[in-house]
Scaffold this active site. Structure first.
Site, PDB file in Angstrom:
ATOM      1  N   LEU A 297       0.750  -1.041   0.075  1.00  0.00           N
ATOM      2  CA  LEU A 297       0.125   0.077   0.004  1.00  0.00           C
ATOM      3  C   LEU A 297       0.674   1.101  -0.221  1.00  0.00           C
ATOM      4  O   LEU A 297       0.366   2.557  -0.166  1.00  0.00           O
ATOM      5  CB  LEU A 297      -0.950  -0.018   1.163  1.00  0.00           C
ATOM      6  CG  LEU A 297      -2.047  -1.075   1.531  1.00  0.00           C
ATOM      7  CD1 LEU A 297      -2.819  -0.906   2.681  1.00  0.00           C
ATOM      8  CD2 LEU A 297      -3.176  -0.717   0.123  1.00  0.00           C
ATOM      9  N   SER A 298       2.398   1.025   0.145  1.00  0.00           N
ATOM     10  CA  SER A 298       2.936   2.324   0.233  1.00  0.00           C
ATOM     11  C   SER A 298       3.007   3.163  -0.763  1.00  0.00           C
ATOM     12  O   SER A 298       2.873   4.464  -0.506  1.00  0.00           O
ATOM     13  CB  SER A 298       4.509   1.972   0.520  1.00  0.00           C
ATOM     14  OG  SER A 298       4.595   1.272   2.065  1.00  0.00           O
TER      15      SER A 298
ATOM     16  N   LYS B 129      15.132  -6.093   5.169  1.00  0.00           N
ATOM     17  CA  LYS B 129      15.388  -4.890   5.964  1.00  0.00           C
ATOM     18  C   LYS B 129      16.751  -5.342   6.570  1.00  0.00           C
ATOM     19  O   LYS B 129      17.401  -4.492   6.998  1.00  0.00           O
ATOM     20  CB  LYS B 129      14.334  -4.961   7.235  1.00  0.00           C
ATOM     21  CG  LYS B 129      13.128  -4.551   6.719  1.00  0.00           C
ATOM     22  CD  LYS B 129      11.929  -4.428   7.864  1.00  0.00           C
ATOM     23  CE  LYS B 129      10.553  -3.961   7.159  1.00  0.00           C
ATOM     24  NZ  LYS B 129       9.310  -3.843   8.458  1.00  0.00           N
TER      25      LYS B 129
ATOM     26  N   ASP C 152       9.389   1.620  11.904  1.00  0.00           N
ATOM     27  CA  ASP C 152       8.415   1.033  12.317  1.00  0.00           C
ATOM     28  C   ASP C 152       8.110   1.371  13.810  1.00  0.00           C
ATOM     29  O   ASP C 152       6.765   1.204  14.193  1.00  0.00           O
ATOM     30  CB  ASP C 152       8.654  -0.727  12.265  1.00  0.00           C
ATOM     31  CG  ASP C 152       8.623  -1.049  10.663  1.00  0.00           C
ATOM     32  OD1 ASP C 152       7.879  -0.456  10.064  1.00  0.00           O
ATOM     33  OD2 ASP C 152       9.064  -2.104  10.626  1.00  0.00           O
TER      34      ASP C 152
ATOM     35  N   ALA D 231       9.315 -12.777  17.306  1.00  0.00           N
ATOM     36  CA  ALA D 231      10.522 -12.098  17.651  1.00  0.00           C
ATOM     37  C   ALA D 231      11.337 -11.829  16.357  1.00  0.00           C
ATOM     38  O   ALA D 231      12.638 -11.991  16.168  1.00  0.00           O
ATOM     39  CB  ALA D 231      11.248 -12.801  18.197  1.00  0.00           C
ATOM     40  N   GLY D 232      10.933 -11.561  15.196  1.00  0.00           N
ATOM     41  CA  GLY D 232      11.190 -11.493  13.834  1.00  0.00           C
ATOM     42  C   GLY D 232      11.369  -9.946  13.698  1.00  0.00           C
ATOM     43  O   GLY D 232      11.753  -9.272  14.656  1.00  0.00           O
TER      44      GLY D 232
ATOM     45  N   ALA E 103       9.824  -7.381  12.671  1.00  0.00           N
ATOM     46  CA  ALA E 103       8.961  -6.289  13.135  1.00  0.00           C
ATOM     47  C   ALA E 103       9.263  -6.042  14.487  1.00  0.00           C
ATOM     48  O   ALA E 103       9.164  -5.287  15.062  1.00  0.00           O
ATOM     49  CB  ALA E 103       7.405  -6.710  12.927  1.00  0.00           C
TER      50      ALA E 103
ATOM     51  N   GLY F 247      -2.905  -3.324  12.356  1.00  0.00           N
ATOM     52  CA  GLY F 247      -2.017  -2.657  12.278  1.00  0.00           C
ATOM     53  C   GLY F 247      -1.770  -1.364  10.867  1.00  0.00           C
ATOM     54  O   GLY F 247      -0.650  -0.951  10.665  1.00  0.00           O
TER      55      GLY F 247
HETATM   56  P1  NDP Z   1       9.591 -12.438  10.056  1.00  0.00           P
HETATM   57  O1  NDP Z   1       9.383 -13.531   9.112  1.00  0.00           O
HETATM   58  O2  NDP Z   1      10.602 -11.581  10.424  1.00  0.00           O
HETATM   59  O3  NDP Z   1       9.152 -12.856  11.394  1.00  0.00           O
HETATM   60  C1  NDP Z   1       7.820 -13.776  11.822  1.00  0.00           C
HETATM   61  C2  NDP Z   1       7.465 -14.199  13.250  1.00  0.00           C
HETATM   62  O4  NDP Z   1       6.221 -14.759  13.311  1.00  0.00           O
HETATM   63  C3  NDP Z   1       8.767 -14.797  13.993  1.00  0.00           C
HETATM   64  O5  NDP Z   1       8.676 -14.646  15.183  1.00  0.00           O
HETATM   65  C4  NDP Z   1       8.096 -16.268  13.827  1.00  0.00           C
HETATM   66  O6  NDP Z   1       8.667 -17.195  14.618  1.00  0.00           O
HETATM   67  C5  NDP Z   1       6.494 -16.089  13.787  1.00  0.00           C
HETATM   68  N1  NDP Z   1       5.706 -17.203  13.355  1.00  0.00           N
HETATM   69  C6  NDP Z   1       5.711 -17.565  11.860  1.00  0.00           C
HETATM   70  N2  NDP Z   1       4.752 -18.399  11.709  1.00  0.00           N
HETATM   71  C7  NDP Z   1       4.544 -18.665  13.015  1.00  0.00           C
HETATM   72  C8  NDP Z   1       3.824 -19.933  13.509  1.00  0.00           C
HETATM   73  N3  NDP Z   1       3.109 -20.755  12.708  1.00  0.00           N
HETATM   74  N4  NDP Z   1       3.707 -20.172  14.932  1.00  0.00           N
HETATM   75  C9  NDP Z   1       3.985 -19.146  15.900  1.00  0.00           C
HETATM   76  N5  NDP Z   1       5.087 -18.095  15.389  1.00  0.00           N
HETATM   77  C10 NDP Z   1       5.324 -18.081  13.925  1.00  0.00           C
HETATM   78  O7  NDP Z   1       8.421 -11.350   9.667  1.00  0.00           O
HETATM   79  P2  NDP Z   1       8.292  -9.723  10.400  1.00  0.00           P
HETATM   80  O8  NDP Z   1       8.683  -9.695  11.630  1.00  0.00           O
HETATM   81  O9  NDP Z   1       8.888  -8.965   9.244  1.00  0.00           O
HETATM   82  O10 NDP Z   1       6.623  -9.549   9.913  1.00  0.00           O
HETATM   83  C11 NDP Z   1       5.633  -9.956  10.970  1.00  0.00           C
HETATM   84  C12 NDP Z   1       4.406  -9.427  10.889  1.00  0.00           C
HETATM   85  O11 NDP Z   1       4.253  -8.019  11.146  1.00  0.00           O
HETATM   86  C13 NDP Z   1       3.866  -9.271   9.186  1.00  0.00           C
HETATM   87  O12 NDP Z   1       2.481  -9.761   9.235  1.00  0.00           O
HETATM   88  C14 NDP Z   1       4.084  -8.068   8.645  1.00  0.00           C
HETATM   89  O13 NDP Z   1       2.973  -7.666   7.679  1.00  0.00           O
HETATM   90  C15 NDP Z   1       3.555  -7.248  10.006  1.00  0.00           C
HETATM   91  N6  NDP Z   1       4.226  -5.747   9.941  1.00  0.00           N
HETATM   92  C16 NDP Z   1       3.307  -4.881   9.860  1.00  0.00           C
HETATM   93  C17 NDP Z   1       3.737  -3.108   9.811  1.00  0.00           C
HETATM   94  C18 NDP Z   1       2.933  -2.165   9.824  1.00  0.00           C
HETATM   95  O14 NDP Z   1       3.356  -1.245   9.596  1.00  0.00           O
HETATM   96  N7  NDP Z   1       1.555  -2.644  10.310  1.00  0.00           N
HETATM   97  C19 NDP Z   1       5.316  -3.310   9.888  1.00  0.00           C
HETATM   98  C20 NDP Z   1       6.127  -4.244  10.008  1.00  0.00           C
HETATM   99  C21 NDP Z   1       5.544  -5.639   9.834  1.00  0.00           C
HETATM  100  P3  NDP Z   1      10.269 -17.843  14.537  1.00  0.00           P
HETATM  101  O15 NDP Z   1      10.995 -17.019  15.000  1.00  0.00           O
HETATM  102  O16 NDP Z   1       9.752 -19.131  15.527  1.00  0.00           O
HETATM  103  O17 NDP Z   1      10.319 -18.426  13.042  1.00  0.00           O
END
Ligand code: NDP
Length: 280
Positions: free
Chosen positions: A21-22, A71, A108, A134-135, A137, A249
């Site tokens: 959407l940016s 990122k 963010d 803990a990814g 975001a 969000g």
């Molecule tokens: P990452 O891929 O870096 O991290 C994903 C996270 O989700 C990890 O902690 C991962 O755990 C966890 N995860 C994924 N699948 C599962 C599952 N089945 N069960 C439990 N935990 C799970 O993604 P981001 O952190 O970059 O993005 C995450 C979300 O945040 C996205 O939906 C993105 O759209 C949203 N976002 C929104 C923003 C906004 O402005 N509103 C800005 C930035 C992000 P593990 O470490 O164990 O793999």
């Protein structure tokens, strides 16, 4: 619109960016600012990010956004970085000081805090906060959450080592002595309730709510999902049947974009009409 103003060239790099959407958000900001902006979505892999960003910088670009999964890579390309981007080891914004000097920031965190505090009137100061995931975001928001001086912050993640790594990175910056904990999803059931539960996982993109237990919620607890649109539906449903308050969000998305726009142009957009336009 000032037709004589120079064109501000910007872009978002990521994979995928097709549904981003940016571009639309930044065109709405450009209209408010009265300046011509060319903001493109550019699909790129990590291997070619540097080359594509350089192309933009060499052709008069002011800067760019970077989204999933680039990122961390973007952060390593910059010659300088803000404290928050350094703590996150990730950048969603590059500002071109010159075509060959790129400054990295991560909007963010400010975007989330502004949506919570200014738009939704949700307090962070003195509150007990729980971050699920803990990814990238999560890494991008912890710095700014800590600057608001919550009482405590606990990160729950499927991969507990990743939660521990994240918390350790921020411990050194935690001069306000906020209680910081890292835990696995198995520990969730034994936890006390929180004031604010933040979902930063990507499970919504697979139409699933993250693993959550009801003991995290007191009657006043607010859930904030960083996901929006279709990716927000599953968690929203989970909260609705339990009568827990839940926000998406979308506001954060617009606020982080506004912060980037401000860094590039010096103009701070009015976000409320943009959030309303996107919601409708
Ligand atoms: P990452 O891929 O870096 O991290 C994903 C996270 O989700 C990890 O902690 C991962 O755990 C966890 N995860 C994924 N699948 C599962 C599952 N089945 N069960 C439990 N935990 C799970 O993604 P981001 O952190 O970059 O993005 C995450 C979300 O945040 C996205 O939906 C993105 O759209 C949203 N976002 C929104 C923003 C906004 O402005 N509103 C800005 C930035 C992000 P593990 O470490 O164990 O793999």
């Amino acid at each position: 619109m000032d037709k004589n103003a120079p064109l501000t060239r910007l872009a978002i790099f990521g994979s995928p960016v097709k549904h981003s959407l940016s571009p639309r958000i930044h065109q709405l900001f450009a209209k408010q600012a009265g300046i011509p902006v060319d903001y493109k979505g550019i699909e790129v892999s990590a291997d070619f990010l540097s080359r594509e960003v350089q192309k933009l910088a060499d052709t008069g670009g002011c800067g760019c956004n970077i989204t999933l999964p680039l990122k961390n890579r973007a952060f390593t390309l910059a010659n300088g970085a803000s404290e928050r981007a350094t703590a996150a080891q990730a950048a969603n914004t590059l500002i071109f000081k010159t075509p060959n000097r790129w400054f990295a920031d991560n909007t963010d965190g400010p975007g989330l805090v502004r949506d919570l505090v200014e738009n939704l009137a949700i307090d962070i100061h003195g509150q007990r906060i729980c971050v699920i995931g803990a990814g990238g975001a999560a890494a991008g928001i912890v710095y700014d959450l800590l600057t608001q001086k919550p009482a405590g912050l606990t990160v729950f993640n499927r991969t507990v080592e990743r939660a521990k790594g994240l918390v350790e990175r921020f411990r050194a910056l935690n001069d306000e002595a906020v209680s910081l904990y890292a835990a696995g999803l198995d520990d969730m059931r034994a936890a006390a309730s929180f004031d604010l539960v933040l979902n930063t996982t990507s499970t919504g993109h697979f139409r699933e709510a993250p693993v959550l237990t009801e003991n995290l919620f007191a009657p006043h607890t607010v859930c904030y999902d960083l996901s929006y649109g279709a990716a927000h539906v599953a968690l929203n449903d989970w909260c609705r049947v339990r009568e827990f308050r839940c926000h998406d969000g979308l506001g954060m998305l617009v606020e982080q974009a506004a912060e980037s726009f401000f860094l590039w142009t010096g103009f701070r957009p009015d976000t409320a009409p943009v959030i309303n336009t996107l919601r409708n």
